[in-house]
Design a protein around this motif. Structure first.
Motif, PDB file in Angstrom:
ATOM      1  N   ALA A  36       0.795  -1.113  -0.162  1.00 55.60           N
ATOM      2  CA  ALA A  36      -0.054  -0.037   0.228  1.00 55.60           C
ATOM      3  C   ALA A  36       1.021   1.341   0.164  1.00 55.60           C
ATOM      4  CB  ALA A  36      -1.465  -0.516   1.335  1.00 55.60           C
ATOM      5  N   LEU A  37       1.904   1.455   0.962  1.00 58.41           N
ATOM      6  CA  LEU A  37       2.711   2.536   1.087  1.00 58.41           C
ATOM      7  C   LEU A  37       3.349   2.840  -0.605  1.00 58.41           C
ATOM      8  CD1 LEU A  37       4.958   2.067   4.270  1.00 58.41           C
ATOM      9  CD2 LEU A  37       3.371   4.017   3.767  1.00 58.41           C
ATOM     10  N   SER A  38       4.064   1.498  -0.664  1.00 56.92           N
ATOM     11  CA  SER A  38       4.520   1.877  -2.681  1.00 56.92           C
ATOM     12  C   SER A  38       3.486   1.431  -3.696  1.00 56.92           C
ATOM     13  CB  SER A  38       5.056   0.370  -3.038  1.00 56.92           C
ATOM     14  OG  SER A  38       4.951   0.491  -4.407  1.00 56.92           O
ATOM     15  N   GLU A  39       2.354   1.759  -3.422  1.00 51.14           N
ATOM     16  CA  GLU A  39       1.318   2.181  -4.231  1.00 51.14           C
ATOM     17  C   GLU A  39       1.273   3.726  -4.243  1.00 51.14           C
ATOM     18  OE1 GLU A  39      -2.618  -0.386  -4.424  1.00 51.14           O
ATOM     19  OE2 GLU A  39      -1.408  -2.405  -4.622  1.00 51.14           O
ATOM     20  N   ASN A  40       0.915   4.189  -2.702  1.00 47.87           N
ATOM     21  CA  ASN A  40       0.301   5.718  -2.591  1.00 47.87           C
ATOM     22  C   ASN A  40       1.576   6.219  -3.030  1.00 47.87           C
ATOM     23  OD1 ASN A  40      -0.355   7.917  -1.498  1.00 47.87           O
ATOM     24  ND2 ASN A  40       0.534   7.555   0.937  1.00 47.87           N
ATOM     25  N   ARG A  41       2.886   5.883  -2.591  1.00 50.84           N
ATOM     26  CA  ARG A  41       4.131   7.011  -3.529  1.00 50.84           C
ATOM     27  C   ARG A  41       4.228   6.732  -4.852  1.00 50.84           C
ATOM     28  NH1 ARG A  41       7.175   3.488   0.048  1.00 50.84           N
ATOM     29  NH2 ARG A  41       7.220   2.500  -0.480  1.00 50.84           N
ATOM     30  N   GLN A  44       1.305   9.357  -5.209  1.00 45.02           N
ATOM     31  CA  GLN A  44       2.379  10.896  -5.135  1.00 45.02           C
ATOM     32  C   GLN A  44       2.416  11.513  -6.619  1.00 45.02           C
ATOM     33  OE1 GLN A  44       0.559  13.000  -2.612  1.00 45.02           O
ATOM     34  NE2 GLN A  44       2.312  14.254  -3.580  1.00 45.02           N
ATOM     35  N   ASP A  45       3.600  10.624  -7.310  1.00 45.48           N
ATOM     36  CA  ASP A  45       4.614  10.720  -7.881  1.00 45.48           C
ATOM     37  C   ASP A  45       3.055  11.703  -8.972  1.00 45.48           C
ATOM     38  OD1 ASP A  45       6.641   9.945  -6.436  1.00 45.48           O
ATOM     39  OD2 ASP A  45       7.357   8.260  -6.892  1.00 45.48           O
ATOM     40  N   ASP A  48       1.984  14.531  -8.359  1.00 47.79           N
ATOM     41  CA  ASP A  48       3.421  15.309  -9.126  1.00 47.79           C
ATOM     42  C   ASP A  48       3.147  16.040 -10.236  1.00 47.79           C
ATOM     43  OD1 ASP A  48       3.433  15.847  -5.990  1.00 47.79           O
ATOM     44  OD2 ASP A  48       5.018  14.169  -5.713  1.00 47.79           O
ATOM     45  N   THR A  49       3.646  15.084 -10.839  1.00 49.63           N
ATOM     46  CA  THR A  49       4.260  15.221 -11.974  1.00 49.63           C
ATOM     47  C   THR A  49       3.008  15.193 -13.102  1.00 49.63           C
ATOM     48  OG1 THR A  49       5.329  12.690 -12.577  1.00 49.63           O
ATOM     49  CG2 THR A  49       4.733  13.567 -14.577  1.00 49.63           C
ATOM     50  N   ALA A  50       1.641  15.695 -12.819  1.00 50.40           N
ATOM     51  CA  ALA A  50       0.607  16.329 -13.645  1.00 50.40           C
ATOM     52  C   ALA A  50       0.332  17.471 -13.146  1.00 50.40           C
ATOM     53  CB  ALA A  50      -0.984  15.652 -13.170  1.00 50.40           C
ATOM     54  N   THR A  51       0.771  17.860 -11.217  1.00 48.98           N
ATOM     55  CA  THR A  51       0.443  18.952 -11.228  1.00 48.98           C
ATOM     56  C   THR A  51       1.187  20.206 -11.714  1.00 48.98           C
ATOM     57  OG1 THR A  51       0.369  18.563  -8.392  1.00 48.98           O
ATOM     58  CG2 THR A  51       0.966  21.014  -8.296  1.00 48.98           C
ATOM     59  N   ALA A  52       2.632  19.451 -11.825  1.00 52.00           N
ATOM     60  CA  ALA A  52       4.018  20.518 -12.306  1.00 52.00           C
ATOM     61  C   ALA A  52       3.877  20.468 -14.152  1.00 52.00           C
ATOM     62  CB  ALA A  52       5.597  19.520 -12.238  1.00 52.00           C
ATOM     63  N   ARG A  53       2.938  19.821 -14.712  1.00 44.64           N
ATOM     64  CA  ARG A  53       2.676  19.996 -16.009  1.00 44.64           C
ATOM     65  C   ARG A  53       1.561  21.096 -15.993  1.00 44.64           C
ATOM     66  NH1 ARG A  53       1.335  14.017 -18.750  1.00 44.64           N
ATOM     67  NH2 ARG A  53       3.455  13.858 -19.933  1.00 44.64           N
ATOM     68  N   LEU A  54       0.418  20.838 -14.952  1.00 36.87           N
ATOM     69  CA  LEU A  54      -0.319  22.008 -15.490  1.00 36.87           C
ATOM     70  C   LEU A  54      -0.215  23.437 -14.835  1.00 36.87           C
ATOM     71  CD1 LEU A  54      -3.815  19.973 -12.921  1.00 36.87           C
ATOM     72  CD2 LEU A  54      -2.840  20.893 -15.681  1.00 36.87           C
ATOM     73  N   GLU A  55       1.330  22.996 -13.385  1.00 34.17           N
ATOM     74  CA  GLU A  55       1.882  24.914 -13.731  1.00 34.17           C
ATOM     75  C   GLU A  55       2.663  25.560 -15.055  1.00 34.17           C
ATOM     76  OE1 GLU A  55       4.241  23.237 -10.244  1.00 34.17           O
ATOM     77  OE2 GLU A  55       2.749  24.123  -9.015  1.00 34.17           O
ATOM     78  N   GLN A  56       2.991  24.094 -15.548  1.00 33.68           N
ATOM     79  CA  GLN A  56       3.660  24.988 -17.196  1.00 33.68           C
ATOM     80  C   GLN A  56       2.451  25.538 -18.121  1.00 33.68           C
ATOM     81  OE1 GLN A  56       5.874  21.436 -18.753  1.00 33.68           O
ATOM     82  NE2 GLN A  56       7.480  22.126 -16.936  1.00 33.68           N
ATOM     83  N   LEU A  57       1.032  24.836 -18.003  1.00 34.04           N
ATOM     84  CA  LEU A  57       0.549  24.900 -19.127  1.00 34.04           C
ATOM     85  C   LEU A  57       0.192  26.618 -18.364  1.00 34.04           C
ATOM     86  CD1 LEU A  57      -1.631  21.495 -19.185  1.00 34.04           C
ATOM     87  CD2 LEU A  57      -0.060  22.617 -21.202  1.00 34.04           C
ATOM     88  N   LEU A  58       0.003  26.636 -17.430  1.00 38.01           N
ATOM     89  CA  LEU A  58      -0.637  27.249 -16.443  1.00 38.01           C
ATOM     90  C   LEU A  58       0.438  28.795 -17.071  1.00 38.01           C
ATOM     91  CD1 LEU A  58      -2.345  26.769 -12.986  1.00 38.01           C
ATOM     92  CD2 LEU A  58      -3.809  27.109 -15.258  1.00 38.01           C
TER      93      LEU A  58
END
Length: 66
Positions: A36-41, A44-45, A48-58
């Motif tokens: 479960a911890l591995s799946e959670n990581r 989360q990765d 984090d990748t999606a957040t970075a992409r959205l920030e770049q698009l913004l």
């Protein structure tokens, strides 16, 4: 006296069996937790990748006030 010893032996056997079952369950739960911890990581990765992409698009969006 013999009956008491037999009863005590029976209870001790039950205690040992319970202890073994709990030990096995504990091992299983530790494995499940690790998975479960591995799946959670991993999730989360991905977040984090999606957040970075959205920030770049913004940043690339044209300014509405210009």
């Amino acid at each position: 006296m013999q009956a008491e010893l037999t009863s005590l032996e029976s209870k001790l056997t039950q205690l040992v069996q319970l202890s073994q079952r709990l030990r096995l369950e504990n091992i299983s739960l530790r494995q499940e937790l690790a998975q479960a911890l591995s799946e959670n990581r991993h999730c989360q990765d991905k977040i984090d990748t999606a957040t970075a992409r959205l920030e770049q698009l913004l940043v690339q969006l044209p300014d509405e006030h210009a």
